[in-house]
Design an enzyme around this catalytic site. Structure first.
Site, PDB file in Angstrom:
ATOM      1  N   ASP A 142       1.141  -1.364  -0.702  1.00 23.60           N
ATOM      2  CA  ASP A 142      -0.696  -0.455   0.117  1.00 23.60           C
ATOM      3  C   ASP A 142       1.041   1.375  -0.084  1.00 23.60           C
ATOM      4  O   ASP A 142       1.676   1.349  -0.847  1.00 23.60           O
ATOM      5  CB  ASP A 142      -1.273  -0.042   0.836  1.00 23.60           C
ATOM      6  CG  ASP A 142      -2.636   1.022   1.329  1.00 23.60           C
ATOM      7  OD1 ASP A 142      -2.605   2.174   0.780  1.00 23.60           O
ATOM      8  OD2 ASP A 142      -3.364  -0.096   1.077  1.00 23.60           O
ATOM      9  N   HIS A 209      -3.494   6.151   3.571  1.00 26.93           N
ATOM     10  CA  HIS A 209      -4.368   4.968   2.977  1.00 26.93           C
ATOM     11  C   HIS A 209      -4.500   3.547   3.291  1.00 26.93           C
ATOM     12  O   HIS A 209      -4.482   2.528   3.976  1.00 26.93           O
ATOM     13  CB  HIS A 209      -4.679   4.904   1.187  1.00 26.93           C
ATOM     14  CG  HIS A 209      -5.547   3.795   0.307  1.00 26.93           C
ATOM     15  ND1 HIS A 209      -4.354   2.765   0.419  1.00 26.93           N
ATOM     16  CD2 HIS A 209      -6.521   3.685  -0.022  1.00 26.93           C
ATOM     17  CE1 HIS A 209      -6.067   1.752  -0.681  1.00 26.93           C
ATOM     18  NE2 HIS A 209      -6.696   2.348  -0.501  1.00 26.93           N
ATOM     19  N   SER A 547     -11.236  -0.421  -0.917  1.00 20.50           N
ATOM     20  CA  SER A 547      -9.828  -0.612   0.006  1.00 20.50           C
ATOM     21  C   SER A 547     -10.804  -0.485   0.901  1.00 20.50           C
ATOM     22  O   SER A 547      -9.184  -1.535   1.897  1.00 20.50           O
ATOM     23  CB  SER A 547      -9.003   0.969  -0.529  1.00 20.50           C
ATOM     24  OG  SER A 547      -8.816   1.149  -1.723  1.00 20.50           O
TER      25      SER A 547
END
Ligand SMILES: *[C@@H]1O[C@H](CO)[C@@H](O)[C@H](O)[C@H]1NC(C)=O
Ligand SMILES: *[C@@H]1O[C@H](CO)[C@@H](O)[C@H](O)[C@H]1NC(C)=O
Ligand SMILES: *[C@@H]1O[C@H](CO)[C@@H](O)[C@H](O)[C@H]1NC(C)=O
Ligand SMILES: *[C@@H]1O[C@H](CO)[C@@H](O)[C@H](O)[C@H]1NC(C)=O
Ligand SMILES: *[C@@H]1O[C@H](CO)[C@@H](O)[C@H](O)[C@H]1NC(C)=O
Length: 761
Positions: A142, A209, A547
């Site tokens: 990620d 994220h 996600s």
């Protein structure tokens, strides 16, 4: 070379929800474990009777505040944990448990999955059985990690599991016994996009994220998690006692959504396999493409070969058909759906009207009516009405907006950017109204000023009020969380849908999990939503996307790995798919859109039910040779087959993809003349028993099962059966039809979706 993007939806994406009234729960008594965190007392105090009494008293008091009397609390509690774990075991009515749970229920996607009622962990729950995923190693590929997050604190953790071979770039980041690895991979990115500035070339998450997804899959219990000051309750990951590792492969500077390149992804897979992770989670993806061209598919193949389970997001390209990505059959592909928790903020108008909106923004500074202004009426002289109406940048006149609440129309521009623009023009609040008829999806965003998001109908009421009076005024109530009144799950509009465009005979996505308004840890080295002028930082943030759904499944897989260390990735996937539900919290069929019921193209097997996945009874298993046969059946030549095997595999026979032992059954093209036979093999992983088949026929197709009864005498035993499909119509049809196959021994229900995509002459 393909470029991957991560699958967090921007604030543009919208979500669908329907509101109904809550039905009362039945009074059933059950044993619950009430988890309150960890004790902070000294080891030397541990054995004192006084401490024991003090802890017990605090537990009685805690429970009494919900049950109404200390006497009832004393009767209910049958064990108080006083050493390290702060918690107690009690027999409670479901209703009382729910009541206590409702006290602090905001970060509740795990509660929605029945892992617990917040603070209450049932003894028969997967969490308890799997000891919270203790010492399982879960990693993500990620944007890196924010190592100082409390979600990754190693307080109370023992030595790192001996098998771990990973490292941490110690000059750039400090790992610990919880966050046991943090590496970065940038060669591919730098080759294409140019050299990275040394100050950002670290495993640190500058985007948020990666921290969000890593804490969702394996973050600690963190009490009092705050999203921009809003108290969001207890944050936690799916495997809260797992060790986590971060492999940074996505780099933000090019484009807002960041980029993750094939070669960096493959290198990260290579290291993750070397490092001995147990579970790998990828909330990233590119366009669906042939498996030999797809870095995630290739990397995942090698990981699965080594016993690692790989989970990927399905993508945010929905609701259009055939948008699902990460479709390799050795990957678990996850769609996103809603949970029943809402963050509500009401708009009060001076005329007495009360409108229900969504928000996770701060309060107005004073409890009074503020002047309201339609953004169109606040346009700057050089701006167009159309752009001002949407509160686009530099379109509002500060002289008209200052000190007021601006009413903005929803459109294509970013929702949080609108309030930022209003704020720059001097507004104290913003009300956002949906612009499309019937649009009743409202999003709880963390805006920079007080804000509330209204449905289309409520927006019309507001605009009419603005028209009706010379001095309109209103107030926005501070947001608060509400549970259980919403029909959920329903599919997130943005979640990518099937059919699988790479292999139409394999159903994708596999499963759906919570992916809307998910609260998890965030990087404090990033400004929310990349708005450079918004300088707020937050230790936790609310995000939506497949996600966010993907790491929910990764966390559950960590727990299943703990309980069943010998199970293959395919067995774990089978357990998750065949125990999923197609019903929502009102026991009605899960919705895909307004008045539209979802199909396996939306959610694969359905919505994940972690507690049931622990004991599926039977599984559809697969091994590496099965995957190679599958690739051979795809018609891949020996050159591209070498991407997957060392050359010792010979692809000479004609392999029928329909017989690939997948836990869902999909026939892309069913021949109109005659019958089509599909083979499957079931493996017993439960108790010995006799299973009977039941079929829900897809419309226009007759399905029979042979044999229709299977008896298993011992664990590990395998039995095969045939599914015979015959069209009842003889003309061509491109309408996909759906049914299901259920094997049941009365205790276990092993359910597989049946999909027939088309009937061909
Ligand atoms: C690297 O980033 C720092 C901090 O943002 C900046 O001051 C510096 O000029 C950058 N260097 C290069 C070569 O871009
Ligand atoms: C309008 O004028 C202001 C001040 O000159 C400027 O900052 C802004 O960018 C202009 N807005 C548009 C939409 O042209
Ligand atoms: C408010 O007034 C404007 C301009 O006169 C008009 O276009 C709009 O339809 C009115 N809105 C409502 C909801 O009455
Ligand atoms: C094998 O298949 C790939 C991908 O379709 C193709 O590019 C390649 O030319 C083929 N090689 C041979 C020897 O046929
Ligand atoms: C089904 O789709 C195919 C391919 O797009 C098309 O050629 C065919 O005419 C369609 N058949 C029907 C009955 O719509």
């Amino acid at each position: 070379m393909a470029s991957f993007k991560f699958h967090a939806s921007t604030a543009l994406s919208y979500v669908l929800c329907l509101c109904l009234l809550c039905s009362p729960a039945l009074a059933i008594k059950r044993a619950y474990v009430v988890y309150l965190g960890e004790h902070s007392h000294q080891d030397s105090d541990l054995y004192s009777a006084e401490l024991k009494q003090r802890v017990a008293d605090s537990h009685h008091q805690f429970l009494a505040s919900s049950l109404g009397s200390k006497q009832r609390a004393r009767e209910a509690i049958y064990n108080s944990y006083h050493n390290h774990i702060n918690g107690f075991a009690a027999v409670l009515e479901e209703e009382d448990a729910a009541k206590i749970a409702r006290k602090k229920h905001t970060t509740n996607s795990w509660e929605f999955l029945n892992m617990n009622a917040e603070g209450f962990i049932r003894r028969d729950s997967l969490w308890k059985q799997a000891n919270f995923g203790e010492d399982i190693i879960i990693a993500n590929l990620d944007t890196g990690v924010w190592p100082d997050s409390k979600s990754f604190s190693d307080e109370g953790y023992g030595p790192i599991p001996a098998k771990w071979r990973g490292t941490c770039d110690k000059t750039k980041i400090s790992c610990n016994k919880k966050l046991i690895g943090a590496r970065y991979f940038s060669k591919g990115y730098e080759e294409i996009s140019g050299k990275l500035n040394a100050s950002v070339k670290t495993p640190v998450d500058h985007e948020g994220h990666g921290t969000h997804t890593l804490s969702t899959l394996g973050g600690n219990f963190v009490h009092g998690a705050k999203v921009f000051g809003f108290n969001a309750g207890t944050a936690k990951g799916g495997s809260p006692r797992a060790r986590v590792a971060s492999y940074k492969v996505c780099w933000p500077p090019v484009g807002k959504n960041g980029e993750c390149f094939d070669s960096d992804i493959l290198e990260a897979f290579d290291w993750a396999i070397h490092d001995q992770v147990d579970v790998l989670s990828l909330s990233i993806g590119g366009m669906p493409t042939a498996y030999f061209n797809d870095a995630a598919a290739i990397g995942a193949f090698h990981a699965v070969k080594k016993g690692i389970v790989v989970i990927c997001s399905a993508g945010n390209e929905g609701p259009g058909e055939g948008t699902v990505t990460n479709v390799a059959p050795w990957i678990i592909t996850v769609g996103a759906s809603t949970i029943s928790r809402e963050f509500l903020s009401y708009v009060k108008l001076r005329n007495g009207k009360l409108l229900k909106g969504a928000s996770l923004s701060g309060p107005l500074s004073m409890m009074k009516f503020y002047p309201l202004i339609n953004a169109a009426d606040a346009k700057a002289v050089n701006a167009s009405v159309d752009k001002a109406l949407l509160c686009e940048a530099e379109t509002l006149d500060p002289n008209k907006v200052k000190g007021k609440i601006v009413v903005c129309l929803r459109g294509e521009n970013d929702r949080v950017a609108k309030s930022l623009n209003a704020y720059h023009a001097g507004a104290v609040g913003m009300i956002l109204c949906n612009n499309e008829e019937n649009a009743n999806d409202i999003s709880a965003d963390a805006h920079i000023i007080a804000a509330s998001h209204l449905t289309y109908d409520d927006g019309q009421i507001l605009y009419a009020y603005l028209n009706s009076t010379k001095y309109p005024a209103g107030y926005i109530t501070p947001p608060s969380s509400h549970l259980g009144q919403l029909r959920a799950p329903s599919m997130a509009v943005f979640s990518s849908r099937g059919p699988n465009t790479v292999t139409p005979d394999i159903l994708k996505p596999d499963i759906t999990a919570p992916g809307v308004d998910i609260i998890a840890a965030f990087s404090e080295e990033v400004y929310p939503d990349g708005h450079e002028t918004d300088h707020r930082v937050t230790p936790f943030n609310i995000e939506s996307g497949t996600s966010m759904a993907c790491p929910h499944v990764s966390g559950v897989v960590g727990l299943l790995k703990k309980i069943h260390p010998g199970w293959s990735a395919a067995a774990i996937k089978s357990a998750i798919i065949t125990t999923a539900t197609t019903r929502d919290n009102f026991r009605r069929l899960i919705l895909s859109g307004p008045r539209k019921e979802a199909t396996p193209f939306d959610y694969g097997g359905g919505h994940i039910q972690p507690n049931l996945a622990m004991d599926p009874g039977l599984v559809y298993d697969l091994n590496v040779d099965d995957y190679l046969n599958f690739l051979c059946g795809m018609g891949y030549n020996s050159t591209v087959m070498k991407t997957f095997s060392d050359g010792s595999y010979n692809c000479h026979h004609k392999y029928n993809l329909l017989n690939f032992n997948y836990p869902s059954i999909t026939v892309g093209k069913l021949s109109a003349d005659g019958t089509t036979t599909v083979l499957r093999t079931l493996k017993n992983v439960g108790t010995p028993g006799t299973y009977r088949a039941r079929v829900l026929q897809p419309q226009g197709v007759s399905v029979s099962v042979l044999p229709s009864t299977l008896t298993f005498d011992k664990i590990g035993q395998e039995k095969s059966f045939e599914l015979i499909l015959e069209p009842k119509i003889t003309k061509e049809s491109n309408n996909s039809v759906f049914g299901e196959l259920l094997w049941s021994d009365g205790k276990h229900n092993v359910r597989s979706p049946i999909v027939v995509s088309s009937i061909v002459a």
